[in-house]
Design a protein around this motif. Structure first.
Motif, mmCIF file in Angstrom:
data_model
loop_
_atom_site.group_PDB
_atom_site.id
_atom_site.type_symbol
_atom_site.label_atom_id
_atom_site.label_comp_id
_atom_site.label_asym_id
_atom_site.label_seq_id
_atom_site.Cartn_x
_atom_site.Cartn_y
_atom_site.Cartn_z
ATOM 1 N N TRP A 1 0.827 -1.215 0.000
ATOM 2 C CA TRP A 1 0.000 0.000 0.000
ATOM 3 C C TRP A 1 0.859 1.262 0.000
ATOM 4 C CZ3 TRP A 1 -4.342 0.569 -1.984
ATOM 5 C CH2 TRP A 1 -5.173 1.656 -1.691
ATOM 6 N N LYS B 1 0.312 2.832 -3.311
ATOM 7 C CA LYS B 1 -1.124 2.719 -3.600
ATOM 8 C C LYS B 1 -1.500 3.274 -4.967
ATOM 9 C CE LYS B 1 -1.927 6.625 -0.421
ATOM 10 N NZ LYS B 1 -0.645 6.509 0.298
ATOM 11 N N MET C 1 -3.566 0.974 -7.660
ATOM 12 C CA MET C 1 -4.849 1.321 -8.276
ATOM 13 C C MET C 1 -4.741 1.360 -9.800
ATOM 14 S SD MET C 1 -6.539 1.406 -5.577
ATOM 15 C CE MET C 1 -8.119 1.812 -6.319
ATOM 16 N N LEU D 1 -4.620 -2.164 -11.134
ATOM 17 C CA LEU D 1 -5.948 -2.773 -11.115
ATOM 18 C C LEU D 1 -6.806 -2.262 -12.276
ATOM 19 C CD1 LEU D 1 -6.733 -2.715 -7.281
ATOM 20 C CD2 LEU D 1 -6.284 -4.724 -8.698
ATOM 21 N N ALA D 2 -6.671 -0.982 -12.599
ATOM 22 C CA ALA D 2 -7.423 -0.415 -13.724
ATOM 23 C C ALA D 2 -6.994 -1.072 -15.035
ATOM 24 C CB ALA D 2 -7.216 1.097 -13.793
ATOM 25 N N ARG E 1 -0.008 -3.332 -16.954
ATOM 26 C CA ARG E 1 -0.254 -3.686 -15.550
ATOM 27 C C ARG E 1 1.030 -4.167 -14.895
ATOM 28 N NH1 ARG E 1 -3.067 -9.177 -15.119
ATOM 29 N NH2 ARG E 1 -0.925 -9.725 -15.700
#
Length: 608
Positions: A37, A40, A44, A47-48, A106
């Motif tokens: 984290w 972070k 994010m 993940l997108a 990713r």
């Protein structure tokens, strides 16, 4: 005194992994999460990209269906010439490309988070191991412990890779496919898929859980075999001394044989798992295609629908095909990571007090050191020191002599705070060493141990270890003071000569002179010489003794010695026996007392 620490029964020596994880899997993941984290933003964004890749992947069968349906007009009709619109072909290609691009983006975005988390955890483990007390390091099994750390670090990559790159994308894809199947066709397709998934996951989890004990046993045996190999190689000379190469080979082979048997059993259970998974997948695929084929025959579905269902199933079951491997690796990674976190959670036997303050000594001021009614035992059943009291006034030298096992070297370890006293106290300038930070205390103490261990690096590096920021000129000056400069220059590499594993390329006397040089380079106000010249010949011993005496001027010096001739000029000599001080005084006083010291002196003079 030399001693071998005893680990209390409640502790587990490192390198001998516990039979079961010390924490639950949720706790292990919870401990890993803060490291991730910290990135972070990248989490994010990754993940997108992952969602984008799955949307593109699920869209491919939809475009493929439209392409097939556009080919449906009768062959030879004018529409056949325009059957495949360029837009659909272009869209199909772009979606295929998008899947790969989003996947690579990713991994590219998340690589920094993965490597950063692994780096932070590795550094914390390394720092924590250095912070643990001497008792832990005397009992550890180096090969097994390094194997556990290696597997734990690799587990960070595996967990992130399998969970973020495999489990989560598969869940997203399953949800999208089930939604499309339910919306476009009847719910029978959904129920067949759900039933197959439930059966597949249940079978995989059940068999993999059963197999985990075999994998854990295999890892433990692997660590033991590695420990045995490393230990044998570290003691190479001892093996040669006793012609025990064949014996060591048999011991290693026994460990490898046990590992082989468990590895074969592990592979057998893996084959059973894979065969069961393929059976479930094949059965579900046949049922889905049978239903789709019946729909085409009945006119409820088009050929494109059949192609789309088949493409969905292939896309869905390819990642599921690796679910057993993924689940097993995640379980094993959690176990490996937990072992490393358990190592990080190991409490320090000697820790700084919450209100510990640094030791401050003014320049050119020699501090006074006092042992005040000190009691100590490595093992409660075998006390080492009994009510030991003495003082080393600032700028003076106190020597401690006595037979092996009398507790002499323990005094140095307690002063250095490798252990804490169990009764009484040790003070430096009136400050209890337990009230001081260990770092500041040790910065003001220099020690030349009886057993010198060097880093597998150059001579210059090992001498400069006493003060890493020292210049080359200062390093050479320290080497001259330790009477090793000429020897170093006579070697082919000079100060860049490699000393080998634990300094084995150097003789015992050469290693001891390197240890003296680096302590002289550190130049602390408190010096501890624990048999500092025991490995030297008489000529070098006399020369270095004179140098050490000069260096010790104005410093507080504790000398631990067997050879009484090396400490005759000490301000006070303590004679220890069975953990007690039985005589004390100067050299002439002790000779005049005609006690234990005088007896030892006459014996050594006779031997000389």
């Amino acid at each position: 005194m030399r001693r071998y620490a005893h680990v209390p029964a409640a502790e587990t020596p490192a390198g001998s992994p516990p039979a079961a994880p010390q924490h639950g899997e949720r706790q292990t993941l919870a401990r890993l999460w803060p490291y991730l984290w910290a990135y972070k933003g990248r989490v994010m964004l990754a993940l997108a990209f992952m969602v984008g890749a799955k949307l593109a992947n699920v869209s491919v069968p939809l475009v493929l269906k439209n392409l097939v349906d556009r080919l449906a007009p009768d062959a030879g009709s004018p529409q056949a010439l325009l059957a495949v619109p360029a837009g659909l072909l272009l869209g199909y290609g772009l979606l295929r490309l998008s899947t790969s691009v989003f996947t690579e983006l990713r991994e590219l975005v998340f690589a920094k988070a993965t490597e950063g988390a692994a780096r932070r955890i590795s550094l914390e483990v390394f720092s924590h191991l250095h912070a643990l007390s001497l008792r832990f390091h005397l009992e550890r099994q180096t090969g097994g412990m390094t194997r556990d750390i290696e597997r734990g670090t690799r587990a960070v990559h595996s967990l992130i890779s399998y969970s973020l790159y495999s489990i989560v994308p598969t869940v997203i894809e399953v949800a999208l496919v089930l939604t499309l199947l339910g919306a476009k066709f009847d719910m029978v397709f959904v129920w067949i898929t759900v039933a197959a998934l439930v059966l597949y996951v249940s079978f995989t989890v059940g068999v993999t859980t059963w197999r985990t004990r075999f994998r854990r046993e295999m890892n433990e045996l692997d660590s033991k075999a590695h420990t045995r190999a490393v230990d044998s190689l570290l003691n190479y000379e001892t093996v040669k001394y006793f012609n025990n190469e064949a014996f060591e080979g048999r011991r290693y082979d026994e460990a490898l044989e046990r590992l082989r048997k468990v590895a074969v059993r592990t592979q057998q259970t893996l084959s059973l798992l894979n065969a069961g998974q393929q059976t479930i997948i094949a059965t579900a695929l046949i049922a889905m295609l049978w239903r789709a084929t019946q729909g085409v025959v009945d006119g409820r579905m088009t050929v494109g629908d059949l192609v789309m269902v088949n493409a969905f199933m292939i896309q869905l079951y390819i990642p599921l095909n690796f679910l057993g491997v993924i689940y097993r690796e995640i379980k094993q990674s959690l176990t490996d990571l937990d072992k490393m976190f358990t190592l990080m959670a190991r409490e320090r036997e000697v820790a700084d007090a919450a209100d510990a303050r640094p030791l401050l000594i003014k320049d050119q001021q020699a501090p006074a050191v006092r042992f005040d009614h000190v009691q100590f035992a490595y093992d409660p059943a075998r006390p080492i020191l009994h009510d030991v009291s003495f003082e080393i006034p600032g700028g003076q030298t106190v020597a401690v002599v006595g037979p092996s096992g009398s507790g002499k070297s323990t005094l140095a370890r307690l002063l250095y705070r490798f252990y804490d006293v169990q009764g009484g106290r040790i003070t430096v300038n009136g400050h209890d060493v337990r009230s001081l930070t260990q770092d500041s205390l040790r910065r003001h103490i220099g020690i030349v141990p009886q057993d010198t261990v060097l880093f597998n690096d150059t001579v210059a590096y090992n001498i400069a270890y006493g003060r890493p920021d020292a210049t080359r000129e200062q390093v050479e000056q320290a080497a001259k003071a330790a009477h090793i400069h000429d020897f170093i220059l006579a070697t082919p590499g000079g100060y860049d000569t490699m000393v080998g594993e634990r300094g084995l390329k150097l003789s015992g006397g050469e290693k001891q002179r390197v240890a003296i040089a680096r302590t002289l380079l550190k130049n602390p106000p408190i010096l501890v010489f624990d048999e500092a010249t025991s490995a030297l010949d008489s000529a070098n011993e006399r020369a270095i003794q004179a140098e050490l005496a000069a260096v010790g001027q104005g410093k507080t010096v504790l000398v631990i010695a067997h050879r009484l001739s090396t400490i005759v000029h000490a301000h006070e000599i303590l004679v220890m026996e069975q953990g007690r001080i039985i005589e004390r005084g100067t050299h002439p006083q002790l000779l005049a007392a005609n006690g234990r010291y005088a007896q030892m002196w006459r014996l050594q003079q006779h031997e000389a």
